[in-house]
Design a protein around this motif. Structure first.
Motif, PDB file in Angstrom:
ATOM      1  N   VAL A  88       0.822  -1.111   0.033  1.00  0.00           N
ATOM      2  CA  VAL A  88       0.031  -0.019  -0.071  1.00  0.00           C
ATOM      3  C   VAL A  88       1.010   1.213   0.009  1.00  0.00           C
ATOM      4  N   VAL A  89       1.938   1.020   0.893  1.00  0.00           N
ATOM      5  CA  VAL A  89       3.252   2.327   0.922  1.00  0.00           C
ATOM      6  C   VAL A  89       3.458   2.582  -0.651  1.00  0.00           C
ATOM      7  N   THR A  90       3.979   1.334  -1.234  1.00  0.00           N
ATOM      8  CA  THR A  90       4.568   1.610  -2.604  1.00  0.00           C
ATOM      9  C   THR A  90       3.631   2.134  -3.470  1.00  0.00           C
ATOM     10  N   LEU A  91       2.155   1.574  -3.484  1.00  0.00           N
ATOM     11  CA  LEU A  91       1.022   2.075  -4.173  1.00  0.00           C
ATOM     12  C   LEU A  91       1.018   3.549  -4.262  1.00  0.00           C
ATOM     13  N   ARG A  92       1.096   4.048  -2.716  1.00  0.00           N
ATOM     14  CA  ARG A  92       0.815   5.445  -2.652  1.00  0.00           C
ATOM     15  C   ARG A  92       1.837   6.348  -3.322  1.00  0.00           C
ATOM     16  N   THR A  93       2.968   5.904  -3.287  1.00  0.00           N
ATOM     17  CA  THR A  93       4.071   6.453  -3.808  1.00  0.00           C
ATOM     18  C   THR A  93       4.152   6.592  -5.485  1.00  0.00           C
ATOM     19  N   ALA A  94       3.660   5.408  -5.829  1.00  0.00           N
ATOM     20  CA  ALA A  94       3.512   5.214  -7.433  1.00  0.00           C
ATOM     21  C   ALA A  94       2.523   6.189  -7.862  1.00  0.00           C
ATOM     22  N   CYS A  95       1.326   6.198  -7.266  1.00  0.00           N
ATOM     23  CA  CYS A  95       0.185   7.146  -7.699  1.00  0.00           C
ATOM     24  C   CYS A  95       0.662   8.650  -7.502  1.00  0.00           C
ATOM     25  N   ARG A  96       1.349   9.076  -6.605  1.00  0.00           N
ATOM     26  CA  ARG A  96       1.906  10.373  -6.351  1.00  0.00           C
ATOM     27  C   ARG A  96       2.864  10.902  -7.591  1.00  0.00           C
ATOM     28  N   LEU A  97       3.802   9.591  -7.918  1.00  0.00           N
ATOM     29  CA  LEU A  97       4.666  10.186  -8.865  1.00  0.00           C
ATOM     30  C   LEU A  97       4.022   9.996 -10.149  1.00  0.00           C
ATOM     31  N   ARG A  98       3.010   9.158 -10.404  1.00  0.00           N
ATOM     32  CA  ARG A  98       2.575   9.443 -11.669  1.00  0.00           C
ATOM     33  C   ARG A  98       1.830  10.511 -11.770  1.00  0.00           C
ATOM     34  N   GLN A  99       1.186  11.213 -10.725  1.00  0.00           N
ATOM     35  CA  GLN A  99       0.367  12.323 -10.872  1.00  0.00           C
ATOM     36  C   GLN A  99       1.372  13.749 -11.028  1.00  0.00           C
ATOM     37  N   ASP A 100       2.255  13.680  -9.900  1.00  0.00           N
ATOM     38  CA  ASP A 100       3.017  14.819  -9.859  1.00  0.00           C
ATOM     39  C   ASP A 100       4.318  15.099 -11.056  1.00  0.00           C
ATOM     40  N   PHE A 101       4.726  13.927 -11.459  1.00  0.00           N
ATOM     41  CA  PHE A 101       5.592  14.082 -12.672  1.00  0.00           C
ATOM     42  C   PHE A 101       5.140  13.813 -13.958  1.00  0.00           C
ATOM     43  N   ASP A 102       3.786  13.172 -13.976  1.00  0.00           N
ATOM     44  CA  ASP A 102       3.229  13.169 -15.187  1.00  0.00           C
ATOM     45  C   ASP A 102       3.992  11.716 -15.953  1.00  0.00           C
ATOM     46  N   LEU A 103       4.134  10.751 -15.137  1.00  0.00           N
ATOM     47  CA  LEU A 103       5.037   9.541 -15.803  1.00  0.00           C
ATOM     48  C   LEU A 103       4.185   8.665 -16.241  1.00  0.00           C
ATOM     49  N   ASP A 104       4.496   7.907 -17.379  1.00  0.00           N
ATOM     50  CA  ASP A 104       3.923   6.600 -17.861  1.00  0.00           C
ATOM     51  C   ASP A 104       4.268   5.408 -17.003  1.00  0.00           C
ATOM     52  N   THR A 105       3.604   4.344 -17.065  1.00  0.00           N
ATOM     53  CA  THR A 105       3.646   3.290 -16.038  1.00  0.00           C
ATOM     54  C   THR A 105       5.106   2.610 -15.937  1.00  0.00           C
ATOM     55  N   HIS A 106       5.780   2.577 -17.235  1.00  0.00           N
ATOM     56  CA  HIS A 106       7.128   2.153 -17.014  1.00  0.00           C
ATOM     57  C   HIS A 106       8.151   3.186 -16.229  1.00  0.00           C
ATOM     58  N   SER A 107       7.931   4.391 -16.577  1.00  0.00           N
ATOM     59  CA  SER A 107       8.778   5.561 -15.791  1.00  0.00           C
ATOM     60  C   SER A 107       8.453   5.392 -14.148  1.00  0.00           C
ATOM     61  N   VAL A 108       7.168   5.111 -13.891  1.00  0.00           N
ATOM     62  CA  VAL A 108       6.763   4.814 -12.511  1.00  0.00           C
ATOM     63  C   VAL A 108       7.628   3.617 -11.953  1.00  0.00           C
ATOM     64  N   ALA A 109       7.393   2.512 -12.697  1.00  0.00           N
ATOM     65  CA  ALA A 109       8.126   1.172 -12.364  1.00  0.00           C
ATOM     66  C   ALA A 109       9.511   1.413 -12.177  1.00  0.00           C
ATOM     67  N   LEU A 110      10.161   2.269 -12.630  1.00  0.00           N
ATOM     68  CA  LEU A 110      11.588   2.355 -12.831  1.00  0.00           C
ATOM     69  C   LEU A 110      11.924   3.153 -11.402  1.00  0.00           C
ATOM     70  N   MET A 111      11.222   4.236 -11.318  1.00  0.00           N
ATOM     71  CA  MET A 111      11.309   4.988 -10.098  1.00  0.00           C
ATOM     72  C   MET A 111      11.235   4.437  -8.698  1.00  0.00           C
ATOM     73  N   VAL A 112      10.101   3.642  -8.682  1.00  0.00           N
ATOM     74  CA  VAL A 112       9.502   2.879  -7.562  1.00  0.00           C
ATOM     75  C   VAL A 112      10.705   1.987  -7.265  1.00  0.00           C
ATOM     76  N   THR A 113      11.229   1.243  -8.320  1.00  0.00           N
ATOM     77  CA  THR A 113      12.538   0.200  -8.207  1.00  0.00           C
ATOM     78  C   THR A 113      13.680   0.966  -7.578  1.00  0.00           C
ATOM     79  N   LEU A 114      14.023   2.103  -8.088  1.00  0.00           N
ATOM     80  CA  LEU A 114      15.180   2.959  -7.527  1.00  0.00           C
ATOM     81  C   LEU A 114      14.820   3.476  -6.065  1.00  0.00           C
ATOM     82  N   LEU A 115      14.032   4.061  -6.046  1.00  0.00           N
ATOM     83  CA  LEU A 115      13.323   4.465  -4.817  1.00  0.00           C
ATOM     84  C   LEU A 115      13.455   3.384  -3.556  1.00  0.00           C
TER      85      LEU A 115
END
Lengths: 108, 312
Positions: free
Chosen positions: A59-86
């Protein structure tokens, strides 16, 4: 205004969440969630077993992913990459913290 | 209504192009986004930037914002006459409304609380707050009063930020970075929708004696040279009261002595351990008698801690 204590729940990996619960908590649709699983943003405990269940800390990961998608206007694969790096950054930060704790402090 | 200077927040001129606004937002988001930033007050700064961008990126909202004129940030103001007829079909009072909640109703979006906004249930918003607790609170569990501002909706459907005190029970089992979900303690749902959740990001305040490693605790344990050589029993503090710890004879500096289950409790079961790290402490000043005893020892002792240097 004051209210009584709420139900508190640790979001740690010992506890499991059902697919329905994760959909409700994240505000994603089930098909979006399936797309995110496919992209590797989060993993079900056992992908072979339907309906899926997830570790509660996802749930923590998902909340981060939702924030990143919205605030940086990212596509799914960029979100996946950022979540992995974070995740790696957080794991390394935890390791540094743990190693620092073992170093003696100088007294006096 | 209090004025906010969205251009100033983003460091832009009033004449900035849409492209400038987007570029600047991206730069500021990378700098202040709470998930990637280490800047102090990153979260607050990012919220301000995101709010400004939400209005300035949308041509209709930006035009409406520009017509509000330029005021001092924080200054109480009213929109010019006719403003609301030009930009919105709705009646509203501007008293006690946050500028961002006003713009949230633009572009066909109905305010969350709009009475005319249909009857389908809308879940309340989730909120996330950072909470610092002491090691003792992590060990025993605790109840905290959290002060939050949550929106409540007036009859026109406009949000007003109302201060709330939420009682949060922090069960034992916390450690650094642990997240806690308080069900139903976020924003209120509308039309029978469920209330939002409140997420707490727990961090631990530094303790003067104990250092935290996961659920284990580390404590420096200074011993005198003679205690380390002869062995003894010492009183050691833990979060659950003192324990007596046996120091075997011949204990050396840097050795870890484990006090089982005296670390932080784990959320599912059991607890981490407490590790006492031995440090050999020496007196910086000694009396004449003490000096004589040390001199006698130096003469008698065959002990050479650097013998391995010669084996190269």
């Amino acid at each position: 205004m004051s209210e009584g204590p709420a139900d508190s729940l640790w979001l740690h990996h010992y506890r499991m969440c059902s697919l329905t619960e994760v959909v409700e908590l994240s505000g994603l649709t089930e098909s979006e969630l399936r797309e995110w699983v496919e992209a590797g943003i989060l993993d079900p405990a056992d992908p072979q077993v339907e309906p899926w269940s997830f570790r509660a800390d996802c749930v923590v990961t998902l909340r981060t992913a939702c924030r990143l998608r919205q605030d940086f206007d990212l596509d799914t694969h960029s979100v996946a990459l950022m979540v992995t790096l974070l995740d790696r950054v957080h794991a390394l930060e935890a390791e540094v913290r743990e190693l620092r704790a073992q170093l003696p402090q100088t007294h006096r | 209504m209090k004025y906010k200077d969205y251009y100033k927040v983003m460091g832009l001129e009033r004449t900035a192009t849409a492209e400038d606004i987007k570029k600047t937002y991206r730069k500021l988001a990378r700098k202040y986004h709470p998930d990637v930033s280490k800047e102090a007050n990153a979260e607050e700064k990012f919220k301000e930037v995101a709010e400004a961008y939400e209005v300035l990126k949308d041509p209709e909202k930006r035009a409406a914002y520009d017509q509000l004129g330029s005021h001092q940030p924080g200054q109480d103001f009213r929109p010019p006459p006719g403003w609301e007829q030009q930009f919105s079909e709705r009646d509203f009072s501007f008293e006690g409304i946050d500028l961002s909640d006003l713009f949230a109703t633009f572009g066909g979006a109905r305010p969350r609380g709009a009475a005319s906004g249909g009857r389908h249930p809308i879940p309340g918003e989730d909120y996330e707050v950072n909470v610092k607790i002491t090691l003792q609170q992590a060990c025993d569990g605790s109840e905290l009063d959290l002060r939050l501002e949550l929106p409540e909706y007036d009859t026109h459907g406009f949000a007003h930020r109302v201060p709330h005190t939420v009682k949060a029970r922090i069960p034992k089992g916390a450690t650094e970075g642990q997240r806690l979900r308080l069900s139903g303690k976020g924003g209120k749902g509308l039309n029978g929708g469920r209330a939002g959740n409140l997420y707490l990001n727990i961090s631990l305040e530094p303790h003067p004696l104990f250092r935290v490693s996961g659920h284990d605790l580390y404590l420096d344990l200074p011993l005198t040279p003679w205690e380390a050589v002869l062995g003894t029993t010492v009183q050691v503090p833990t979060l659950k009261g003192d324990v007596r710890l046996k120091i075997p004879s011949g204990t050396t500096g840097g050795q870890r002595l484990r006090v089982a289950h005296r670390g932080l409790p784990k959320p599912h079961e059991g607890a981490g351990d407490l590790f006492a790290i031995v440090q050999i402490a020496v007196p910086t000043t000694v009396s004449d008698d003490e000096r004589k005893l040390f001199e006698a020892l130096a003469e008698k002792s065959q002990f050479d801690p650097r013998r391995h240097f010669e084996r190269r």
